[in-house]
Design a protein around this motif. Structure first.
Motif, PDB file in Angstrom:
ATOM      1  N   GLY A 156      -6.165  -7.604  14.971  1.00 54.44           N
ATOM      2  CA  GLY A 156      -7.034  -8.195  15.974  1.00 54.44           C
ATOM      3  C   GLY A 156      -7.895  -7.177  16.691  1.00 54.44           C
ATOM      4  O   GLY A 156      -7.884  -5.979  16.390  1.00 54.44           O
ATOM      5  N   ARG A 157      -8.670  -7.685  17.615  1.00 54.92           N
ATOM      6  CA  ARG A 157      -9.590  -6.866  18.414  1.00 54.92           C
ATOM      7  C   ARG A 157      -9.357  -7.203  19.869  1.00 54.92           C
ATOM      8  O   ARG A 157      -9.171  -8.389  20.205  1.00 54.92           O
ATOM      9  CB  ARG A 157     -11.043  -7.187  18.063  1.00 54.92           C
ATOM     10  CG  ARG A 157     -11.398  -6.906  16.609  1.00 54.92           C
ATOM     11  CD  ARG A 157     -11.464  -5.422  16.388  1.00 54.92           C
ATOM     12  NE  ARG A 157     -11.503  -5.075  14.991  1.00 54.92           N
ATOM     13  CZ  ARG A 157     -12.610  -4.721  14.344  1.00 54.92           C
ATOM     14  NH1 ARG A 157     -13.758  -4.730  14.962  1.00 54.92           N
ATOM     15  NH2 ARG A 157     -12.564  -4.360  13.084  1.00 54.92           N
ATOM     16  N   ASP A 173      -6.524 -15.579  17.713  1.00 54.38           N
ATOM     17  CA  ASP A 173      -5.305 -15.173  17.039  1.00 54.38           C
ATOM     18  C   ASP A 173      -4.673 -14.034  17.824  1.00 54.38           C
ATOM     19  O   ASP A 173      -5.358 -13.304  18.542  1.00 54.38           O
ATOM     20  CB  ASP A 173      -5.655 -14.702  15.624  1.00 54.38           C
ATOM     21  CG  ASP A 173      -4.464 -14.776  14.694  1.00 54.38           C
ATOM     22  OD1 ASP A 173      -3.501 -15.467  15.051  1.00 54.38           O
ATOM     23  OD2 ASP A 173      -4.517 -14.139  13.632  1.00 54.38           O
ATOM     24  N   LEU A 211     -21.310 -13.165  18.380  1.00 50.57           N
ATOM     25  CA  LEU A 211     -19.927 -13.095  17.912  1.00 50.57           C
ATOM     26  C   LEU A 211     -19.395 -14.486  17.604  1.00 50.57           C
ATOM     27  O   LEU A 211     -18.205 -14.701  17.500  1.00 50.57           O
ATOM     28  CB  LEU A 211     -19.047 -12.406  18.960  1.00 50.57           C
ATOM     29  CG  LEU A 211     -19.480 -10.980  19.299  1.00 50.57           C
ATOM     30  CD1 LEU A 211     -18.498 -10.338  20.273  1.00 50.57           C
ATOM     31  CD2 LEU A 211     -19.574 -10.129  18.046  1.00 50.57           C
ATOM     32  N   PRO A 271      -9.527 -11.633  23.327  1.00 56.79           N
ATOM     33  CA  PRO A 271     -10.414 -12.791  23.409  1.00 56.79           C
ATOM     34  C   PRO A 271     -10.383 -13.674  22.164  1.00 56.79           C
ATOM     35  O   PRO A 271     -11.025 -14.715  22.129  1.00 56.79           O
ATOM     36  CB  PRO A 271     -11.793 -12.137  23.550  1.00 56.79           C
ATOM     37  CG  PRO A 271     -11.658 -10.855  22.793  1.00 56.79           C
ATOM     38  CD  PRO A 271     -10.240 -10.409  22.934  1.00 56.79           C
ATOM     39  N   ALA A 272      -9.644 -13.253  21.139  1.00 55.59           N
ATOM     40  CA  ALA A 272      -9.704 -13.975  19.868  1.00 55.59           C
ATOM     41  C   ALA A 272      -8.757 -15.165  19.858  1.00 55.59           C
ATOM     42  O   ALA A 272      -7.930 -15.345  20.755  1.00 55.59           O
ATOM     43  CB  ALA A 272      -9.362 -13.027  18.725  1.00 55.59           C
ATOM     44  N   ARG A 279     -10.452 -15.617  12.101  1.00 54.18           N
ATOM     45  CA  ARG A 279      -9.082 -15.117  12.247  1.00 54.18           C
ATOM     46  C   ARG A 279      -8.702 -14.411  10.960  1.00 54.18           C
ATOM     47  O   ARG A 279      -8.831 -14.985   9.872  1.00 54.18           O
ATOM     48  CB  ARG A 279      -8.146 -16.307  12.484  1.00 54.18           C
ATOM     49  CG  ARG A 279      -6.714 -15.952  12.746  1.00 54.18           C
ATOM     50  CD  ARG A 279      -5.973 -17.193  13.155  1.00 54.18           C
ATOM     51  NE  ARG A 279      -5.861 -18.133  12.043  1.00 54.18           N
ATOM     52  CZ  ARG A 279      -4.756 -18.304  11.313  1.00 54.18           C
ATOM     53  NH1 ARG A 279      -3.682 -17.598  11.589  1.00 54.18           N
ATOM     54  NH2 ARG A 279      -4.724 -19.168  10.327  1.00 54.18           N
ATOM     55  N   ARG A 280      -8.247 -13.189  11.084  1.00 58.48           N
ATOM     56  CA  ARG A 280      -7.874 -12.451   9.873  1.00 58.48           C
ATOM     57  C   ARG A 280      -6.519 -12.967   9.398  1.00 58.48           C
ATOM     58  O   ARG A 280      -5.505 -12.769  10.044  1.00 58.48           O
ATOM     59  CB  ARG A 280      -7.809 -10.959  10.155  1.00 58.48           C
ATOM     60  CG  ARG A 280      -7.693 -10.208   8.883  1.00 58.48           C
ATOM     61  CD  ARG A 280      -7.874  -8.726   8.918  1.00 58.48           C
ATOM     62  NE  ARG A 280      -8.312  -8.064  10.114  1.00 58.48           N
ATOM     63  CZ  ARG A 280      -8.809  -6.827  10.105  1.00 58.48           C
ATOM     64  NH1 ARG A 280      -8.935  -6.188   8.985  1.00 58.48           N
ATOM     65  NH2 ARG A 280      -9.157  -6.247  11.211  1.00 58.48           N
ATOM     66  N   PRO A 287     -15.465  -6.692  21.148  1.00 54.54           N
ATOM     67  CA  PRO A 287     -14.100  -6.173  21.204  1.00 54.54           C
ATOM     68  C   PRO A 287     -13.943  -5.054  20.174  1.00 54.54           C
ATOM     69  O   PRO A 287     -14.820  -4.825  19.360  1.00 54.54           O
ATOM     70  CB  PRO A 287     -13.246  -7.391  20.849  1.00 54.54           C
ATOM     71  CG  PRO A 287     -14.141  -8.239  20.007  1.00 54.54           C
ATOM     72  CD  PRO A 287     -15.543  -7.978  20.465  1.00 54.54           C
ATOM     73  N   ALA A 309     -14.373  -8.787  11.928  1.00 57.55           N
ATOM     74  CA  ALA A 309     -13.241  -8.740  12.852  1.00 57.55           C
ATOM     75  C   ALA A 309     -13.699  -8.930  14.290  1.00 57.55           C
ATOM     76  O   ALA A 309     -12.941  -9.398  15.140  1.00 57.55           O
ATOM     77  CB  ALA A 309     -12.510  -7.412  12.709  1.00 57.55           C
ATOM     78  N   ASP A 310     -14.940  -8.565  14.561  1.00 57.74           N
ATOM     79  CA  ASP A 310     -15.469  -8.770  15.915  1.00 57.74           C
ATOM     80  C   ASP A 310     -15.691 -10.242  16.224  1.00 57.74           C
ATOM     81  O   ASP A 310     -15.698 -10.640  17.386  1.00 57.74           O
ATOM     82  CB  ASP A 310     -16.813  -8.051  16.060  1.00 57.74           C
ATOM     83  CG  ASP A 310     -16.646  -6.537  16.109  1.00 57.74           C
ATOM     84  OD1 ASP A 310     -15.506  -6.083  16.319  1.00 57.74           O
ATOM     85  OD2 ASP A 310     -17.654  -5.826  15.938  1.00 57.74           O
ATOM     86  N   GLN A 311     -15.908 -11.010  15.182  1.00 55.56           N
ATOM     87  CA  GLN A 311     -16.260 -12.413  15.385  1.00 55.56           C
ATOM     88  C   GLN A 311     -15.098 -13.181  16.016  1.00 55.56           C
ATOM     89  O   GLN A 311     -13.953 -13.075  15.572  1.00 55.56           O
ATOM     90  CB  GLN A 311     -16.647 -13.060  14.051  1.00 55.56           C
ATOM     91  CG  GLN A 311     -17.931 -12.505  13.455  1.00 55.56           C
ATOM     92  CD  GLN A 311     -19.137 -12.841  14.309  1.00 55.56           C
ATOM     93  OE1 GLN A 311     -19.254 -13.955  14.825  1.00 55.56           O
ATOM     94  NE2 GLN A 311     -20.020 -11.870  14.481  1.00 55.56           N
ATOM     95  N   LEU A 312     -15.453 -13.966  17.009  1.00 59.29           N
ATOM     96  CA  LEU A 312     -14.397 -14.609  17.792  1.00 59.29           C
ATOM     97  C   LEU A 312     -13.788 -15.820  17.105  1.00 59.29           C
ATOM     98  O   LEU A 312     -12.672 -16.208  17.425  1.00 59.29           O
ATOM     99  CB  LEU A 312     -14.963 -15.016  19.157  1.00 59.29           C
ATOM    100  CG  LEU A 312     -15.390 -13.826  20.024  1.00 59.29           C
ATOM    101  CD1 LEU A 312     -16.118 -14.304  21.264  1.00 59.29           C
ATOM    102  CD2 LEU A 312     -14.185 -12.990  20.410  1.00 59.29           C
ATOM    103  N   ASP A 313     -14.517 -16.430  16.199  1.00 62.55           N
ATOM    104  CA  ASP A 313     -13.974 -17.625  15.554  1.00 62.55           C
ATOM    105  C   ASP A 313     -13.339 -17.322  14.201  1.00 62.55           C
ATOM    106  O   ASP A 313     -12.868 -18.225  13.529  1.00 62.55           O
ATOM    107  CB  ASP A 313     -15.094 -18.660  15.351  1.00 62.55           C
ATOM    108  CG  ASP A 313     -15.571 -19.211  16.677  1.00 62.55           C
ATOM    109  OD1 ASP A 313     -14.708 -19.612  17.472  1.00 62.55           O
ATOM    110  OD2 ASP A 313     -16.782 -19.203  16.918  1.00 62.55           O
TER     111      ASP A 313
END
Lengths: 489, 1059
Positions: free
Chosen positions: A243-244, A188, B843, A185-186, B892-893, A161, B886-890
């Motif tokens: 987010g992405r 959050d 990711l 897809p995240a 959360r920022r 993303p 930030a690309d990582q799906l798990d």
């Protein structure tokens, strides 16, 4: 006085003191000489984001983000094509996102040296369905295909993303439908700012600022409904402040010179260089390059046009004004002979970039179809088309060598025993600046096709738009990252 | 001897005689001429006094009773013998030194005044023996700490200005008229005070009794004094100070005692600070040592208080009212100033100055330096030190000293993910320091930070004693303390650099003392060496070892700096005109101290052995930034003007190495080497010639600053030496060098303005307070980014050059996270997860982090300080890391700003969790694919607040308990008393498969070998401390404090004076 001091010095200094003086001077000279040694900054430790998807063959897992398939029209279907060129079975999960509702997950497995197709919709009922396709164990390549009554469309899936996406070409003329499909897809929420550029300039409606995309969901922006009706020029920029996301464009052309259906992945970054391997000057086709400059400064872009079998034309410099869309049609160049050619577009100012898409409206008999293809931001040593290319045409694949060295390349397709060289393309030499067309046969039907080269090349393909559609479409391939993790510019 | 009948009360003159000179006849004659009708004389001769003196006394005073005592027990104990040889309680004793000549009517006047004023003790006006018009003593005032001060100024002419009878706190024992009954009641002078202080102790007790002490100036006595010229007593000042402190604590009331002790301490410290810079440090030190010896003297004080208790007949406040409210020194100073003013307006002869102008200048400059440091640190002192850089809390607020001791002894190291190995030595030291600081760690940090300036200055003062006098030492101390290193270390929170900067002069000083390199005569051809031997050498070696070991315990990188200093000194030795043995001792003592430091830090230091030893010392290191020579020489000063001013400091370094003559040249070469080697190394790193992890520049700057300060001191020494000669070219260079060094001091003027050495008010650490508490279970925090921005010990991320990471548990880092931790399989797993995240290989790197308990990934991007202002050649790795994370799906920022980004790993497991069935199954494997395929899930967080050093209890339903700690067979879990064996989970962590529900207890069994090693370590430290501080001194002092001087009379024929 000075003479007296000199003589006093000479008298006073012993041998040991001369040694000391020599040591001190040598130390100072040594330090200064170290200081004079030049030092260069090392390359960026973490690469800039690529504007197009990248396959990482050596990765222990792969994640693909498919931009979306229309889901609320029974006449439209979609498939995810997953190709496992490896030597061991790969398991994975498809997580589907819809406009409203929870994400759903589906396990799958792909046997070695096999390509599978998975239904994208599964009776979702959502206007669009996007997905993450994750595998573990080894890398696979993934793309999506939409079967549409106005023509099938093959689109790449993103390999990551991004917080910025650009769509250079857009069209809402005569009721044409352009939908920007944004998937988050995240886990959050993502917050977006959407802006678009028409012939009259950039617009940033308040309603498109701070748009919240819930986690694991899809949001569709119908551009015509967003005060961009009947626009022949329509570039879109999506920026996520939080987010992405993944952005695709669903385009149904209904008139004003354009017809057909297309679905494509946006550009996840601007790029200072774009390659187009498959361009055409023909009396039956209208072709133009749409340049979107989303930055604050005007850009000078040098277009190098290399026709097949002829010397490249004198470079042409065009100006892409800031936050504007510029269109360039090489077919108007008298020096350019009819036929196929390749293009390299370079931005003069380093660090900045643009997004360039090629729009081709072809006519064959009574059929007219418009195809929009994003250029390749980089050349690569390996290119893969998971769903293959249209066989039995002269130009199933177009390969362009933009470098200064001759490239030796091999074209293979994925058979039950692994990758099989296409007869006649086991080892093809391609001169610098030259392009070649590859004709695939029925043997490669629906099989994953791969081009491997010793020098970076750019590859494009022709794809079928459906059994009843005589005009073929075009689609990019997936570039593979090198061992250093990047494709090569 | 019979008792003649007189109307006048009897007076017995008690004369204590010790090897008198020619003047004694005059003393005897004055006694013989007294007009008092009832005066008898008893003379006590010290054992070493010739018997002819006795005859002389008998000749002059035929009725005198002469007795000789064994040896020389001291004035007080001998004078007390009067109670043995005089019978009856009537009349008075007149105690006399043998160098006192009384005026003819002196006794009469004293007795009259005693009756008139009902006084117990009366003293005369004492004048100079050779100049009877000059006053010597007219009574003594005392302050609350027992310091006596004369009422008259030294050299003051007698103009009858003090001729009024008045009460005084004490009188000199040279001539004292004391009522017989009171003297006997009080038991005479203290039998424990042979010399120095007997008059204060006695007069104080007289006051406690409610009796008066008067001075009667109409009685006059000439007094020679000059005790030191007549008898040598080793450490006389120290004896006087200890007697004074013991007297004070014996005589004050219990309620006054705490205040008095504090006052004693503060006053001694103040005197020490002044004394250090005024060239009288040794004298000043005795006061502090006397206070420090209170615990040693305690039993003697208690015993004395019991003896005195019956005589406390008036409230203490009445006695206190007789004392000075200010200090004796201030009173003397004020009196002296007044006398000087009067001198200017009158024709009185010149008075002796209290101090020379040179020493006064030195004191003023020293006080100025002290004031500058306090002014520059005022915001830190009244507020607190910002948690910037490495200035993190020593320990969490909820940790007690007991917890620290338990953690130190537990055999569990808290650094990184933790490991079942020895705790850092620093933890044990912190426990001790915490006790001293009463658990106020923030105060301790402030003390360390501000105190570093003084430690650095005093260390440089000591070290530069090898170069010059007090003026030279003061310049060296000022230049070093004002060098940018200390200021920048405080500004940027570089704790390691601050420690090294503060202690390096001490280390070099101990090494040079071991080598016997003391100050040479200025014109010596070559440096000479007088090496200490025996106990002194052991003490110096132990002191060096103690300092290096303590420094190593808190800042392991210091080992690299000390080693580099040793190499620099070795190089200088080849060119210096010094005895080779001295040079060898200088270098070898440093090298041996490093080995000793390692030994003293075993067992913790054992983990430093191995392939990663260098990394354990320096961590991920400082990235190359392409700094220029000017950047290096300016020591990190970034102001475009000031940085060039700092470069002036190197003028003496080069000039003195070239021109310093003879013996001075040796230290000039050492200074040059101390500067040149680190500069060359730093530049080599910046230019890519050295590619290993590199020591942070500020730590490397400490020897550079020290070399520059010493070179300036050498120049100043040469300048002073050449002032008396004709101008020559060396003098010119020395002048230029000193001027350049003084110019280089300018940056400090800018830095002191804000009162906190430009520390930023807001720091990255404060932003970390947003991390939640551990109510949902413990967790680990991985901090990822430019190593300069990490406030903990860091490892490089191999996949990305220039990127480093550190680990902290449950939020913000503490001291233990700043020390090297043992590498475990969990580190390998983390390395792999970070590689996956940074390369984008998957990711789902959050799932790889999950079993490690990593719930937050923090990326510092910018600090409020300028420490990491200069971009690394490897680029802005922090921004790149944020992009990848930030690309990582798990992930959360949860927080994002220009300074910091915080990601929460939504897939994380708590440190102690009960896994569901599928996750339990996955935990039995060590496959990344299994982890990536599906997120782990926990049924519950079993033990929020998990502490490996205690027994952790919770309630468990059957299942697999996963603990995110490195696997060890020493982990033990019981369910209702039934023991469950641990197993490896996810290839790195620990799990227990519990088939039944019940009350669960998880603990780490301590290793016996570990305990043994810790005990050995503590013993070794105690031995080193004992040798360094030489406790045998205390044994002697305890004996001396309790000793009652016994006096025996030689050939006592039984004759007595009967009153």
């Amino acid at each position: 006085m000075a003479r007296q001091m000199r003589s006093a010095v000479t008298r006073t200094l012993s041998v040991r003191q001369w040694l000391v003086a020599a040591m001190v001077v040598a130390s100072v000279v040594g330090i200064v000489s170290i200081q004079r040694r030049t030092v260069e900054a090392t390359p960026a430790a973490i690469d800039e984001r690529s504007a197009a998807p990248l396959l990482q063959p050596a990765a222990l897992a792969s994640t693909w983000f498919c931009p979306g398939v229309p889901g609320n029209d029974e006449s439209i279907s979609g498939r995810f094509i997953i190709s496992n060129a490896g030597e061991k079975p790969v398991g994975g999960t498809i997580t589907r996102f819809v406009v409203e509702g929870a994400a759903t997950r589906q396990r799958f497995a792909v046997q070695p040296r096999t390509t599978i197709e998975v239904d994208a919709l599964v009776n979702s009922g959502s206007s669009f369905v996007s997905a993450i396709i994750e595998t573990q164990g080894s890398a696979v390549s993934v793309e999506q295909r939409i079967v549409h009554r106005a023509g099938d469309a093959v689109a790449l899936c993103a390999s990551s993303p991004s917080d910025e996406w650009y769509l250079a070409d857009g069209f809402t003329g005569e009721g044409s439908i352009e939908q920007v499909v944004v998937s988050n897809p995240a886990l959050d929420s993502a917050i977006l700012d959407v802006t678009f550029v028409t012939a009259t300039g950039e617009r940033s409606p308040q309603s498109l600022k701070g748009v919240v995309i819930p986690p694991e969901s899809v949001r569709v922006f119908d551009m015509a409904a967003l005060d961009a009706q009947n626009e022949a020029t329509l570039a879109v920029s999506v920026k996520a402040t939080v987010g992405r996301v993944v952005v695709g464009r669903s385009q149904h052309y209904l008139g004003r010179g354009r017809l057909g259906y297309g679905m494509s992945l946006g550009a996840s970054a601007t790029s200072a260089r774009w390659y187009f391997a498959d361009s055409l000057k023909s009396s039956t086709a209208a072709e133009e390059y749409v340049v979107y400059n989303p930055h604050r400064d005007d850009q000078q872009i040098t277009m190098i046009i290399a026709p097949d079998g002829a010397e490249a034309l004198e470079p042409i410099v065009i100006t892409a004004p800031a936050k504007r869309v510029t269109k360039f049609a090489p077919s108007g160049l008298t020096a350019l002979p009819e036929g196929r050619y390749s293009v390299i577009a370079s931005v003069a100012q380093p660090g900045e970039g643009v997004v360039i898409e090629r729009v081709l409206t072809s006519q064959q008999g009574k059929s007219t179809a418009t195809v929009v293809v994003l250029g390749s931001p980089a050349a690569a040593l390996r290119w893969t088309a998971p769903s293959g290319a249209s066989p039995n045409v002269d130009d199933s694949l177009r390969i362009f060598n933009p470098g200064v060295n001759p490239a030796t390349l091999t074209v293979t397709y994925l058979g039950p025993a692994g990758e099989v060289p296409v007869v006649g393309y086991e080892s093809v030499s391609l001169a610098p600046g030259a392009s070649t067309s590859v004709a695939l046969t029925d043997a490669t039907m629906a099989a994953t096709v791969t081009v491997v080269s010793q020098e970076p090349v750019v590859v494009a393909r022709r794809v079928s738009r459906g059994a009843k559609q005589p005009v073929l479409g075009s689609a990019p391939l997936v570039a593979a990252a090198t061992s250093e993790g990047t494709a090569q510019s | 001897m019979g008792a003649p009948a007189h109307a006048a009360p009897p007076v017995v003159a008690v004369l204590v005689v010790h090897e008198p000179g020619d003047w004694f006849a005059e003393s005897l004659a004055s006694l013989a001429m007294q007009d008092y009708p009832n005066l008898r004389v008893v003379a006590f001769l010290s054992g070493s006094t010739e018997s002819a003196i006795g005859d002389q006394i008998r000749t002059a005073l035929p009725s005198a009773l002469v007795r000789q005592v064994e040896a020389n027990p001291g004035f007080g104990p001998v004078a007390n013998q009067a109670m043995r040889v005089v019978e009856g309680t009537d009349g008075f004793f007149l105690f006399l030194h043998d160098d006192v000549a009384l005026q003819r009517d002196a006794v009469t006047s004293l007795v009259e005044e005693a009756f008139r004023s009902n006084a117990a003790v009366v003293g005369p006006k004492l004048v100079e023996w050779d100049a009877p018009t000059v006053l010597q003593h007219v009574g003594l005032d005392a302050d609350r700490t027992g310091r006596l001060v004369d009422v008259v100024d030294p050299g003051e002419r007698d103009q009858e200005q003090h001729d009024a009878v008045r009460d005084t706190f004490a009188l000199p024992s040279a001539c004292l008229l004391v009522r017989n009954d009171i003297f006997r009641t009080l038991g005479g002078f203290s039998p424990s005070i042979p010399f120095f202080g007997e008059e204060l102790e006695f007069c104080w007790r007289v006051h406690l009794l409610g009796a008066r002490v008067l001075v009667n100036p109409s009685a006059v006595a000439r007094h020679r004094g000059a005790f030191a010229a007549r008898m040598f007593l080793p450490s006389a000042d120290a004896r006087a100070a200890r007697h004074r402190v013991r007297t004070v604590l014996s005589c004050v009331s219990l309620s006054q005692m705490p205040v008095v002790v504090v006052r004693l301490l503060l006053q001694s410290l103040a005197e020490l600070v002044i004394g250090v810079f005024s060239g009288s440090a040794r004298n000043a030190l005795v006061g502090l040592r006397a206070v420090a010896a209170i615990p040693v003297d305690l039993s003697a004080i208690v015993a004395r208080r019991r003896t005195i208790a019956p005589f406390r007949r008036v409230p203490s406040r009445e006695v206190t009212a007789l004392q000075l409210r200010s200090t004796a020194q201030l009173a003397a100073f004020a009196r002296h100033r007044r006398a000087l003013r009067e001198q200017q307006t009158s024709e009185t002869p010149s008075l002796r100055p209290v101090a020379t102008s040179g020493s006064r200048t030195t004191v003023l400059l020293a006080l100025s330096l002290l004031a500058l440091v306090i002014v520059g640190s005022r915001q830190l002192i009244w507020g607190e030190v910002s948690p910037v850089g490495q200035f993190v809390a020593f320990a969490r607020d909820d940790v007690s000293m007991r917890d620290l001791v338990r953690q130190y002894l537990s055999g569990w190291s808290f650094g990184g993910f933790g490991a079942p190995t020895a705790s850092p030595t620093a933890l044990g030291a912190l426990a001790i320091a915490g006790v001293v600081a009463v658990g106020r760690f923030s105060g301790l940090l402030t003390f360390v930070v501000v105190g570093s300036f003084f430690v650095a200055a005093v260390g440089t003062w000591r070290l530069s004693g090898a170069i010059g006098d007090a003026r030279v030492r003061l310049l060296a101390a000022t230049l070093y303390a004002a060098s940018p290193v200390g200021m920048l270390a405080v500004r940027d929170g570089r704790r390691d650099a601050l420690i090294i900067w503060a202690l390096l002069p001490w280390i070099l000083d101990f090494a040079r003392r071991i080598a016997g390199l003391d100050r040479d005569p200025l014109d010596a051809v070559r440096e000479s060496s007088v090496r200490p031997t025996g106990a002194r050498r052991s003490q110096l070696a132990a002191s060096l070892l103690f300092v290096v070991s303590a420094m190593f315990a808190f800042a392991p990188v210091s080992a690299a700096v000390v080693a580099m200093v040793a190499v620099a000194l070795l190089v200088a030795a080849f060119f210096a005109s010094s005895p080779w043995r001295a040079n060898a001792w200088l270098v070898v003592s440093l090298a041996l101290s490093l080995i000793g430091a390692f030994t003293l830090n075993v067992p913790w230091a054992v983990q430093l052995i191995g392939a990663e030893w260098w990394r354990a010392l320096v961590g991920a290191g400082h990235p190359a930034t392409g700094a220029s020579l000017a950047d290096v020489l300016s020591l990190g000063v970034d102001n475009s003007v000031l940085r060039w001013i700092v470069v002036f400091a190197y003028v003496p370094v080069v000039l003195m190495a070239l021109v310093a003559p003879r013996a001075r040249n040796a230290w000039a070469l050492r200074s040059f080497a101390l500067v040149a080697l680190p500069v060359a190394l730093r530049l080599a790193h910046e230019r890519g010639l050295i590619t290993v992890s590199f020591v942070e520049p500020l730590a490397l700057a400490a020897p550079i600053a020290l070399g520059a300060a010493l070179a300036a001191a050498i120049a100043f020494s040469g300048f002073l030496a050449g002032r008396t000669r004709a101008l020559e070219w060396r003098q010119l260079f020395a002048t230029v060098s000193v001027a350049a060094a003084l110019i280089s001091l300018s940056p400090i003027a800018v830095s002191i303005l804000d009162g906190r050495w430009s520390q930023p008010p807001a720091t990255l650490s404060q932003l970390l307070t947003q991390l939640p508490d551990d109510s949902a279970g413990d967790y680990s925090v991985v901090t990822l980014g430019d190593p300069r921005l990490l406030s903990m010990w860091s490892r490089p991320v191999d996949a990305v050059p220039g990127l480093a990471y550190g680990i902290a548990s449950d939020g913000a880092p503490t001291l233990v996270t700043q020390l090297a931790s043992e590498r475990t399989l969990m580190n390998d797993a983390l390395d792999r997860a970070l590689q996956v995240a940074m390369t984008g290989e998957s990711l789902r790197a959050g799932r790889l982090l999950a079993p490690l308990g990593v719930r937050f990934v923090v990326v510092p991007l910018r600090d409020g300080t300028l420490h990491a202002r200069r971009a690394a050649l490897s680029g802005d790795v922090g921004v790149g890391a944020v992009a990848r994370l930030a690309d990582q799906l798990d992930l959360r920022r949860v927080y994002s700003s220009t300074d910091l980004a915080i990601f929460e790993n939504m897939a994380a497991l708590p440190t102690v969790a009960v896994l569901d069935e599928r996750s339990a199954l996955t935990s039995a494997q060590a496959l990344e694919a299994s982890l990536l395929a599906e997120a782990l899930t926990a049924r519950s967080a079993l033990l929020p607040g998990f502490d490996p050093t205690i027994v952790n209890r919770g309630s468990l339903s059957a299942g697999t308990v996963h603990v995110a700690v490195p696997f060890s067979q020493r982990w033990q879990m019981t369910v209702d008393g039934a023991r469950i064996a641990p197993r490896v989970a996810f290839g790195a962590t620990t799990a227990f498969d519990a088939p039944v529900a019940g009350t669960v207890e998880i603990r780490l069994r301590a290793s016996s070998a570990q305990r043994l090693l810790v005990a050995l370590q503590v013993a070794l430290w105690l031995v080193i401390v004992a040798i360094a501080f030489n406790p045998s001194r205390f044994r002697g002092r305890v004996r001396a404090a309790r000793q009652v001087v016994e006096v025996s009379l030689r050939s006592d024929d039984g004759a007595r004076v009967v009153l």
